[in-house]
Scaffold this active site. Structure first.
Site, PDB file in Angstrom:
ATOM      1  N   LYS A  10       0.840  -1.197   0.000  1.00  0.00           N
ATOM      2  CA  LYS A  10       0.000   0.000   0.000  1.00  0.00           C
ATOM      3  C   LYS A  10       0.872   1.243   0.000  1.00  0.00           C
ATOM      4  CE  LYS A  10      -0.204   2.108   3.472  1.00  0.00           C
ATOM      5  NZ  LYS A  10      -0.192   2.698   4.832  1.00  0.00           N
ATOM      6  N   VAL A  95       9.120  -5.103   7.514  1.00  0.00           N
ATOM      7  CA  VAL A  95       8.166  -4.997   8.616  1.00  0.00           C
ATOM      8  C   VAL A  95       8.186  -3.576   9.171  1.00  0.00           C
ATOM      9  CG1 VAL A  95       7.595  -5.884  10.914  1.00  0.00           C
ATOM     10  CG2 VAL A  95       8.477  -7.430   9.155  1.00  0.00           C
ATOM     11  N   ILE A  99       3.942   0.625   4.504  1.00  0.00           N
ATOM     12  CA  ILE A  99       3.344   0.225   3.229  1.00  0.00           C
ATOM     13  C   ILE A  99       2.322  -0.904   3.431  1.00  0.00           C
ATOM     14  CG2 ILE A  99       5.113   1.086   1.663  1.00  0.00           C
ATOM     15  CD1 ILE A  99       6.467  -1.632   1.752  1.00  0.00           C
ATOM     16  N   GLY A 100       1.817  -1.000   4.647  1.00  0.00           N
ATOM     17  CA  GLY A 100       0.683  -1.871   4.923  1.00  0.00           C
ATOM     18  C   GLY A 100       0.976  -3.349   4.858  1.00  0.00           C
ATOM     19  N   ASP A 136      -5.734   0.348   8.305  1.00  0.00           N
ATOM     20  CA  ASP A 136      -5.468   0.196   6.878  1.00  0.00           C
ATOM     21  C   ASP A 136      -6.056  -1.078   6.277  1.00  0.00           C
ATOM     22  OD1 ASP A 136      -4.062   2.555   6.721  1.00  0.00           O
ATOM     23  OD2 ASP A 136      -2.080   1.614   6.850  1.00  0.00           O
TER      24      ASP A 136
END
EC number: 2.7.1.148
Length: 280
Positions: A10, A95, A99-100, A136
């Site tokens: 993401k 991790v 970026i989801g 998210d």
């Protein structure tokens, strides 16, 4: 027979923080986009629910306390079925990187098990189930360009002219950055709303209001942003989410490749992912 589901990374092309809510979350306005690459969740028949984690970014992740398992249990409970599945997560994304990754993994597990268990839930219903799993996760269920409001759960499909299939480079300095401290570092200033229908040129004038706070906690983010902004053909460079991953959109595949090769040679300790913005 094994089935699998992509968990694409993401991006927050813009992220405007408007206020802190009484429930502890922040009122946001954001433009979510997703890229063609990310993690992968696979499932095989199993007598119970289990998770195996593999891949280049698997080290240190728990296979017993994981959002993928939480998503699977929540879906099974909603359908009043026993959660039987052997899940495998191939972890390709860093991790705690904005970026989801974990959210995308949970969302992919929901989509995958929805089909595997023959539930035939709509994406809308899966997104509703996903909301308690993280801000998210509902957007990651859809994995397409969306306007996000509230804490991220108010979603409207978005069409930004020229964005689809655009080359994009993701760069992380390989410093994990927890979301909570970054939001705590936000200065509390409401700098105004996000334009409801921007083109790419308008996005350049938008913001990520968490960027300054993230840099104060993780100074290498500033180095990444400076490097991306200096790349030829870069149309927009910004931090995604709460960091530390940053991205640049490029005018051409050739410009993307040149930027990737240059940064890979100059900064061998950085994680780089050359990819493209996906449609849906």
């Amino acid at each position: 027979m094994r089935q699998s589901e992509a968990a694409p990374a993401k991006l927050n092309l813009a992220l405007h923080v408007r206020r802190r809510r009484p429930d502890g979350y922040h009122e946001l306005e954001t433009l979510f986009a997703f890229v063609a690459d990310g993690d992968v969740v696979a499932v095989d028949e199993g007598e119970a629910l289990s998770l195996t984690i593999e891949g280049p970014m698997a080290d240190g992740l728990s296979a017993t306390d994981n959002l993928v398992l939480s998503a699977a249990r929540r879906l099974a409970t909603s359908a009043s079925i026993a959660p039987r599945a052997r899940l495998t997560l191939t972890k390709n994304l860093p991790v705690a990187s904005g970026i989801g990754g974990g959210s995308a993994d949970a969302a992919a597990a929901l989509r995958l098990l929805n089909h595997f268990w023959g539930l035939d839930y709509s994406l809308g219903r899966l997104a509703e189930l996903a909301e308690p799993l993280g801000a998210d996760v509902p957007a990651c269920v859809y994995s397409r360009t969306m306007w996000g409001g509230g804490k991220g759960e108010t979603l409207v499909p978005a069409d930004v002219a020229g964005l689809n299939d655009m080359p994009v480079l993701l760069v992380n300095p390989m410093v994990p950055l927890a979301t909570g401290p970054v939001f705590a570092a936000w200065d509390g200033v409401d700098r105004g709303p996000l334009d409801s229908r921007p083109a790419i040129d308008d996005l350049v004038r938008a913001r990520n209001d968490l960027q300054s706070g993230a840099i104060s906690l993780c100074p290498p983010i500033a180095d990444v942003l400076t490097a991306l902004a200096a790349c030829g053909g870069a149309l927009l460079s910004r931090m995604s989410g709460s960091g530390a991953t940053c991205f640049a959109l490029f005018e051409s595949e050739a410009a993307l490749r040149l930027a990737h090769d240059d940064l890979a040679a100059r900064e061998p300790g950085w994680w780089l992912l050359p990819t493209r913005v996906k449609i849906a």
